[in-house]
Design an enzyme around this catalytic site. Structure first.
Site, short mmCIF file in Angstrom:
data_model
loop_
_atom_site.label_atom_id
_atom_site.label_comp_id
_atom_site.label_asym_id
_atom_site.label_seq_id
_atom_site.Cartn_x
_atom_site.Cartn_y
_atom_site.Cartn_z
N CYS A 154 0.87 -1.17 0.00
CA CYS A 154 0.00 0.00 0.00
C CYS A 154 0.91 1.22 0.00
O CYS A 154 1.70 1.42 0.93
CB CYS A 154 -0.86 -0.05 1.26
SG CYS A 154 -1.88 1.41 1.49
N CYS B 259 -10.09 10.38 9.11
CA CYS B 259 -8.84 9.83 8.59
C CYS B 259 -7.61 10.53 9.16
O CYS B 259 -7.55 11.77 9.16
CB CYS B 259 -8.84 9.96 7.06
SG CYS B 259 -7.39 9.24 6.29
N CYS C 43 -2.42 15.01 3.12
CA CYS C 43 -3.57 14.94 2.22
C CYS C 43 -4.42 16.18 2.42
O CYS C 43 -4.59 16.66 3.53
CB CYS C 43 -4.39 13.69 2.53
SG CYS C 43 -5.78 13.46 1.39
N CYS D 252 -6.18 0.88 7.43
CA CYS D 252 -6.77 1.96 6.61
C CYS D 252 -7.01 3.20 7.45
O CYS D 252 -7.58 3.13 8.54
CB CYS D 252 -8.11 1.53 6.05
SG CYS D 252 -8.02 0.09 5.02
N1 SAH Z 1 -7.50 9.34 -0.74
C1 SAH Z 1 -7.81 8.04 -1.27
C2 SAH Z 1 -6.76 7.00 -0.91
C3 SAH Z 1 -6.74 6.63 0.56
S1 SAH Z 1 -7.30 5.00 0.71
C4 SAH Z 1 -9.20 7.63 -0.83
O1 SAH Z 1 -9.79 8.33 -0.03
O2 SAH Z 1 -9.71 6.65 -1.33
C5 SAH Z 1 -7.56 4.85 2.41
C6 SAH Z 1 -8.92 4.29 2.71
O3 SAH Z 1 -9.11 4.19 4.14
C7 SAH Z 1 -10.03 5.19 2.21
O4 SAH Z 1 -11.12 4.43 1.79
C8 SAH Z 1 -10.38 5.95 3.47
O5 SAH Z 1 -11.63 6.56 3.40
C9 SAH Z 1 -10.30 4.87 4.50
N2 SAH Z 1 -10.16 5.36 5.86
C10 SAH Z 1 -9.77 6.58 6.27
N3 SAH Z 1 -9.76 6.66 7.61
C11 SAH Z 1 -10.15 5.46 8.05
C12 SAH Z 1 -10.32 4.92 9.34
N4 SAH Z 1 -10.05 5.63 10.43
N5 SAH Z 1 -10.73 3.65 9.45
C13 SAH Z 1 -10.97 2.89 8.34
N6 SAH Z 1 -10.79 3.35 7.09
C14 SAH Z 1 -10.41 4.61 6.96
#
Ligand code: SAH
Length: 340
Positions: free
Chosen positions: A102, A116, A109, A330
């Site tokens: 990953c 996030c 960001c 994530c």
């Molecule tokens: N900016 C892109 C790439 C990041 S992917 C996007 O938003 O898709 C990271 C993934 O983890 C995204 O789906 C994001 O929404 C999710 N994510 C963010 N914070 C999280 C959290 N605290 N718990 C679980 N997933 C989360």
């Protein structure tokens, strides 16, 4: 000293010519970058004196590993320091189908999703294609294993750095490089609609994941500011078009947040929204991020949510939570690793 990898291909060619060599050497060096060479000295098909001249004329920078963490489940997280001191994280994971990394596409960001960790502190800068590729090579070298899958789900919004991400995909797929097939790469976006449209044209074979997290515009806007610029109906329209154009299944990521988006009613609205689309819903119980004050739905609740979706004809699974004990799951990646 200037860094060779930061130069444009045009500037590289000019440099090579100024050192008395033929322009085609640029292509040769580019292939070495795709292959993960660590220095000019590694580039054995270049004449020795030219390699020395190059080393005197410019640096061949690469990411330094500032910190390594190993999870109980075998996941590894690396904090990488880039040549200008910017920090990003990359994560190595083992799946039944093989090894995956990953990678981050930006330091920090700008998208500001409320749940996030990557959003905290905003965006520092975009990563260049070669820096994203460097993350891959560092992981491969550190883990000593081949890595056949790449997900662009680290810090950053890939479509807020479209050109470099697109160039990275080309480098990763290069037959002289790591040769990661398009179908083994997944790009995840929070919903930048123009990016989705371009991506479908430029990379129809690469998997698209869309972070949805809500089934109505109002609820999405409350947790994802991006929904203001690209409202939900427009996003879903672009996704439907993408699936039709590419014939490929879109993955919708849906983070279950307790009391926010995790009820049966939410599942029904989500199923209605996605009805008839070639897609799959990946449910992620929210991983804790201290600053957000939000809590994840339990794994049982997530399984129930998935079962409701499936009963309404929407394929859905609950994502395995790899690396959460080292904050590598994530939404837990940041510009800097705070020590715990
Ligand atoms: N900016 C892109 C790439 C990041 S992917 C996007 O938003 O898709 C990271 C993934 O983890 C995204 O789906 C994001 O929404 C999710 N994510 C963010 N914070 C999280 C959290 N605290 N718990 C679980 N997933 C989360």
């Amino acid at each position: 000293m200037q860094n060779y990898k930061s130069l444009t291909r045009q500037q590289r060619t000019e440099l090579i010519v100024s050192l008395g060599e033929k322009p085609y050497r640029e292509k040769q060096i580019h292939l070495w970058i795709c292959r993960g060479a660590e220095s000019f000295a590694d580039m054995t098909d270049l004449p020795g004196p030219f390699r020395e001249k190059l080393s005197r004329a410019c640096a061949f920078e690469r990411a330094k590993v500032a910190r390594r963490q190993l999870s109980e489940d075998g996941t590894r997280k690396f904090l990488l320091e880039l040549s200008d001191g910017a920090m990003v994280e990359a994560v190595f994971m083992k799946y039944e189908y093989g090894n995956s990394v990953c990678l981050s596409t930006q330091a920090g960001c700008a998208m500001g999703c409320r749940f996030c960790a990557s959003a905290i502190g905003g965006k520092q800068r975009d990563l260049a294609a070669w820096e994203i590729l460097d993350e891959y090579f560092v992981c491969r070298r550190e883990c000593g294993e081949d890595i056949g899958h790449i997900v662009l789900m680290g810090t950053g919004e890939p479509f807020d750095n479209y050109d470099q991400v697109s160039a990275f995909i080309d480098m990763a797929a290069d037959p002289d490089g790591p040769k990661i097939g398009s179908r083994s790469i997944t790009v995840s976006t929070c919903g930048l609609v123009p990016g989705i449209r371009r991506f479908g044209q430029d990379h129809p074979q690469v998997n698209l994941a869309v972070s949805l997290h809500a089934a109505t515009q109002e609820e999405r806007l409350a947790i994802m500011p991006v929904a203001k610029a690209y409202p939900l109906p427009e996003l879903i329209g672009a996704c439907r078009q993408h699936a039709e154009l590419t014939g490929r299944r879109i993955t919708f990521e849906y983070t279950l947040i307790e009391g926010v988006n995790d009820t049966r009613d939410h599942a029904e609205k989500l199923a209605a929204l996605l009805k008839g689309m070639l897609c799959h819903v990946n449910l992620i119980p929210l991983n804790p991020v201290a600053e957000t004050g939000m809590r994840g739905a339990g794994r049982k609740a997530a399984q129930a949510f998935a079962a409701s979706l499936r009963s309404m004809g929407i394929p859905a699974t609950v994502r395995r939570q790899l690396g959460s004990d080292i904050d590598a799951a994530c939404g837990q990646l940041r510009r800097r690793c705070e020590s715990k």
